[in-house]
Design a protein around this motif. Structure first.
Motif, PDB file in Angstrom:
ATOM      1  N   VAL A 128      -5.371  -3.778  12.177  1.00  0.00           N
ATOM      2  CA  VAL A 128      -6.674  -3.648  11.522  1.00  0.00           C
ATOM      3  C   VAL A 128      -7.766  -3.400  12.562  1.00  0.00           C
ATOM      4  O   VAL A 128      -8.650  -2.563  12.375  1.00  0.00           O
ATOM      5  CB  VAL A 128      -6.982  -4.912  10.691  1.00  0.00           C
ATOM      6  CG1 VAL A 128      -8.318  -4.764  10.006  1.00  0.00           C
ATOM      7  CG2 VAL A 128      -5.902  -5.141   9.677  1.00  0.00           C
ATOM      8  N   VAL A 160      -6.157   2.143   6.093  1.00  0.00           N
ATOM      9  CA  VAL A 160      -6.436   0.738   5.807  1.00  0.00           C
ATOM     10  C   VAL A 160      -5.688   0.284   4.555  1.00  0.00           C
ATOM     11  O   VAL A 160      -5.174  -0.832   4.490  1.00  0.00           O
ATOM     12  CB  VAL A 160      -7.955   0.524   5.673  1.00  0.00           C
ATOM     13  CG1 VAL A 160      -8.261  -0.897   5.270  1.00  0.00           C
ATOM     14  CG2 VAL A 160      -8.644   0.841   6.982  1.00  0.00           C
ATOM     15  N   ILE A 180      -2.139  -0.375   5.572  1.00  0.00           N
ATOM     16  CA  ILE A 180      -2.077  -1.641   6.308  1.00  0.00           C
ATOM     17  C   ILE A 180      -2.132  -2.811   5.341  1.00  0.00           C
ATOM     18  O   ILE A 180      -1.446  -3.820   5.503  1.00  0.00           O
ATOM     19  CB  ILE A 180      -3.232  -1.718   7.337  1.00  0.00           C
ATOM     20  CG1 ILE A 180      -3.032  -0.671   8.426  1.00  0.00           C
ATOM     21  CG2 ILE A 180      -3.312  -3.090   7.966  1.00  0.00           C
ATOM     22  CD1 ILE A 180      -4.240  -0.478   9.295  1.00  0.00           C
TER      23      ILE A 180
END
Lengths: 174, 100
Positions: free
Chosen positions: A28, A70, A73
């Motif tokens: 991240v 993102v 993730i």
């Protein structure tokens, strides 16, 4: 002078964030630093008088590709991936390859140092310099480069279908 | 007015960082991000020469590079999700099914 200062600010942010992208353990954090790199590259495009490309960079890269990163993730379990081994075991080979690449760049730059100041391009006509960057890019995209533009749209369609098929299919290994 | 070679240095530096990331990291997400870094370095070079030569073709080419980057990210992340479903890992060293 202002352009030079802006260039150095954006270039410094871009390079420092890029180094942080590849050194952070947490994915991240890497994604956040990648956003910072991409935004400063958009700033670099602005100093190059490519306003349309700067906008595309922000919208497509930061708003599209990075959000996709993102999301992925988020979908995969983060706790597991942080504890995994982050750096390659074959780091000696990687180091040699990187050193070779850097040597090549340095050598090429050293050999070409006499031609750093390229001859300036011929002056534009007044009509071409007065129109905006977006107008020029759009005109070129829809006249000279119409066929590559259409092929790019087909590529995007194939990518959409491929991504959906890859992510949706239930595959069995055993 | 910034001289063109400044931008070429920046592009070379970003490209090298991307290559180092691909070669040394084992996390597939970071490798995909490093590929994006390399594509950005290429775009900087293209637009620097577009500005220097006062010709729009470099910017058009950069748009196509961004298109290919978007397609690559979509397919690559699809592969990552499929991989994670099957193997429960992000480490590319464990994806060795086709290794000789």
């Amino acid at each position: 002078m202002l352009e030079l200062i802006l260039f150095y600010i954006f270039a410094a942010i871009a390079i420092v964030s890029a180094i942080l992208v590849i050194t952070q353990k947490n994915v991240v954090h890497s994604a956040v630093f990648l956003a910072s790199t991409l935004l400063s590259v958009a700033g670099i495009f602005l100093t190059l008088h490519a306003e349309f490309l700067a906008g595309v960079q922000v919208i497509v890269y930061v708003g599209g590709i990075l959000v996709l990163f993102v999301f992925v993730i988020m979908l995969i379990s983060l706790e597991r991936s942080v504890t995994e081994r982050q750096f390659s075991r074959q780091w000696t080979i990687a180091l040699i390859t990187c050193a070779a690449l850097i040597t090549e760049f340095v050598y090429g730059i050293y050999r070409g140092k006499d031609s750093f100041l390229l001859p300036p391009a011929e002056a534009q006509t007044a009509a071409e310099t007065l129109t905006g960057n977006t107008q020029i890019v759009g005109k070129a995209l829809f006249t000279t480069f119409l066929l590559p533009f259409e092929i790019a749209s087909i590529l995007l369609l194939v990518a959409i279908v491929g991504a959906v098929v890859l992510a949706k299919r239930k595959t069995q290994v055993d | 007015m910034v001289a063109t070679y400044h931008y070429l240095f920046l592009g070379a530096a970003l490209f090298t960082i991307g290559v180092i990331g691909v070669l040394t990291r084992r996390n597939i997400m970071v490798i995909l991000m490093s590929i994006e870094l390399m594509m950005n370095a290429v775009n900087i070079n293209l637009i620097a020469f577009s500005d220097h030569l006062q010709h729009v073709t470099g910017q058009i080419f950069a748009i196509f590079v961004i298109t290919v980057a978007a397609a690559e990210a979509a397919v690559g992340l699809g592969i990552v999700i499929a991989m994670f479903k099957n193997k429960e890992t992000m480490n590319i060293n464990e994806i060795d099914l086709m290794k000789w």
